[in-house]
Design a protein around this motif. Sequence first.
Motif, short mmCIF file in Angstrom:
data_model
loop_
_atom_site.label_atom_id
_atom_site.label_comp_id
_atom_site.label_asym_id
_atom_site.label_seq_id
_atom_site.Cartn_x
_atom_site.Cartn_y
_atom_site.Cartn_z
N PHE A 1 0.82 -1.21 0.00
CA PHE A 1 0.00 0.00 0.00
C PHE A 1 0.86 1.26 0.00
CE2 PHE A 1 0.96 -1.05 4.35
CZ PHE A 1 1.07 0.16 5.03
N THR A 2 0.26 2.36 -0.42
CA THR A 2 0.87 3.69 -0.31
C THR A 2 0.19 4.42 0.83
OG1 THR A 2 -0.69 4.63 -1.91
CG2 THR A 2 1.42 3.79 -2.77
N ALA A 3 0.91 5.31 1.49
CA ALA A 3 0.35 5.92 2.70
C ALA A 3 0.76 7.37 2.84
CB ALA A 3 0.81 5.13 3.93
N PHE A 4 -0.15 8.16 3.43
CA PHE A 4 0.12 9.51 3.90
C PHE A 4 -0.04 9.51 5.41
CE2 PHE A 4 -1.87 11.53 -0.19
CZ PHE A 4 -0.76 11.15 -0.92
N LEU B 1 4.08 2.74 9.71
CA LEU B 1 3.56 2.40 8.39
C LEU B 1 4.66 1.84 7.49
CD1 LEU B 1 1.27 5.52 7.85
CD2 LEU B 1 0.54 3.20 8.44
N ALA B 2 5.84 2.46 7.55
CA ALA B 2 6.96 1.95 6.76
C ALA B 2 7.35 0.55 7.22
CB ALA B 2 8.14 2.91 6.86
N ARG B 3 7.36 0.34 8.53
CA ARG B 3 7.72 -0.96 9.08
C ARG B 3 6.70 -2.03 8.65
NH1 ARG B 3 10.80 -2.78 13.53
NH2 ARG B 3 9.96 -4.63 14.58
N ARG B 4 5.44 -1.61 8.43
CA ARG B 4 4.40 -2.57 8.06
C ARG B 4 4.38 -2.87 6.56
NH1 ARG B 4 -1.31 -2.32 10.60
NH2 ARG B 4 -1.05 -4.49 9.92
N GLY B 5 5.32 -2.30 5.83
CA GLY B 5 5.45 -2.68 4.43
C GLY B 5 4.89 -1.72 3.42
N VAL C 1 5.68 6.17 1.74
CA VAL C 1 5.03 6.93 2.82
C VAL C 1 5.44 8.39 2.65
CG1 VAL C 1 4.73 7.26 5.29
CG2 VAL C 1 5.18 4.96 4.40
N ILE C 2 4.44 9.28 2.66
CA ILE C 2 4.70 10.72 2.71
C ILE C 2 4.14 11.23 4.03
CG2 ILE C 2 4.28 12.97 1.66
CD1 ILE C 2 3.97 11.62 -1.02
N ALA C 3 4.98 11.88 4.81
CA ALA C 3 4.58 12.43 6.10
C ALA C 3 4.56 13.95 6.00
CB ALA C 3 5.56 11.98 7.19
N THR C 4 3.51 14.56 6.52
CA THR C 4 3.39 16.02 6.45
C THR C 4 3.16 16.62 7.83
OG1 THR C 4 0.98 16.13 6.18
CG2 THR C 4 2.29 15.77 4.18
N ASP C 5 3.57 17.86 7.97
CA ASP C 5 3.24 18.63 9.17
C ASP C 5 3.38 20.10 8.85
OD1 ASP C 5 3.24 19.70 12.01
OD2 ASP C 5 3.20 17.55 12.42
N ALA D 1 0.20 16.50 -2.32
CA ALA D 1 -0.50 16.30 -3.59
C ALA D 1 -0.74 14.82 -3.82
CB ALA D 1 0.33 16.89 -4.73
N GLY D 2 -1.83 14.51 -4.55
CA GLY D 2 -2.07 13.14 -4.96
C GLY D 2 -2.97 12.36 -4.02
N GLN D 3 -2.99 11.05 -4.21
CA GLN D 3 -3.84 10.15 -3.46
C GLN D 3 -3.02 9.00 -2.89
OE1 GLN D 3 -6.66 9.09 -6.56
NE2 GLN D 3 -8.16 10.57 -5.78
N ALA D 4 -3.56 8.35 -1.86
CA ALA D 4 -2.90 7.21 -1.24
C ALA D 4 -3.94 6.15 -0.89
CB ALA D 4 -2.13 7.63 0.00
N ASP D 5 -3.47 4.93 -0.76
CA ASP D 5 -4.35 3.83 -0.35
C ASP D 5 -4.75 3.94 1.12
OD1 ASP D 5 -4.02 2.58 -2.91
OD2 ASP D 5 -2.08 1.82 -2.23
#
Length: 319
Positions: free
Chosen positions: A150-153, A166-170, A174-178, A208-212
């Motif tokens: 999966f892809t994740a934000f 999330l990265a550890r779970r495969g 991953v894009i992280a924002t703050d 930007a964009g979409q994630a699973d």
Amino acid sequence: MLSELPARAVRADDALRADTALRHFRRGRPVLWQGDFHGARQLLHAIGRRTRDVPLLKMLLIPLDADYTVPLRRAPDVRAACTEAFGTSTEPKAIPLRELLGVIGAHEWRIKGVDVPVLGAKIHPHYGVFAPIRQEYLDLVAEAPVPEGFTAFDIGTGTGVLAAILARRGARTVIATDVNPRACVCAHENLSRLGYRVEVQERDLFPAGQADLVVCNPPWVPGRAHSELELGIFDSDMLDRFLDQLPQHLTPAGEGWLILSDLAEHLGLRTRESLLESIGRAGLEVVDRLDTRPRHRRAREDETTSLWRLQMARSRPAQ
């Protein structure tokens, strides 16, 4: 927050009593402490037994020399902690004792780190970045079902701890924002130290964009933060803005994970009905909810922390 030495402040020492200090505060006159540092802590504690008014509690001020030395008896060395929090200094300043104690605590957490068992590692929070002391919500993110590759934000990443999970779970990416620059630096340092390839972006909510999978652990209590240290606890609109914008950032079968305590419901600041209405108004529906009880000693016995699994409502076309 730091300020110039106030001309109107009452100079006081260990002879000052809490009731007298409160009278000064209510007349708009802060107290600039001149006595023993531990005496100031005792006075703040005594005032705190008399009022919970945060602006009043912040009117007990501690002087700082130009190099952040505290010129008081038995004062700790706070130079490194203040430099981390505020940058270099060239002029004498004053700081609320309540704030200074938070700066000291943040510095200590940054040095020793916070153990995160689900990562098998430590996370090192920075000043003004919410520390993952309560970890029941981390367990929820580590256990909820995820699709393969999966892809994740991670929205409002803070220390980067959820992005690391999330990265550890495969997660494939991953894009992280703050929105907080301090948090972006903190997250980047933690993720790099742990060896996870996560892109950290300084943004207000979404990249930007979409994630699973889009994960958000917003501040749990509606309200106004009175200091940088409270930004991870209080917020007036992040929850609603996250829900409103979530559908356009989900892939068609994607999920949003909203991590939220019901503390605000117990405090009468939000109702379960209003939360569900906000979810529905955004064109989302609840497909599952995972609940857990907090283990932290300061949590309410009747408090529940939940991971809400959200998808676009079936009646809403994919965006």
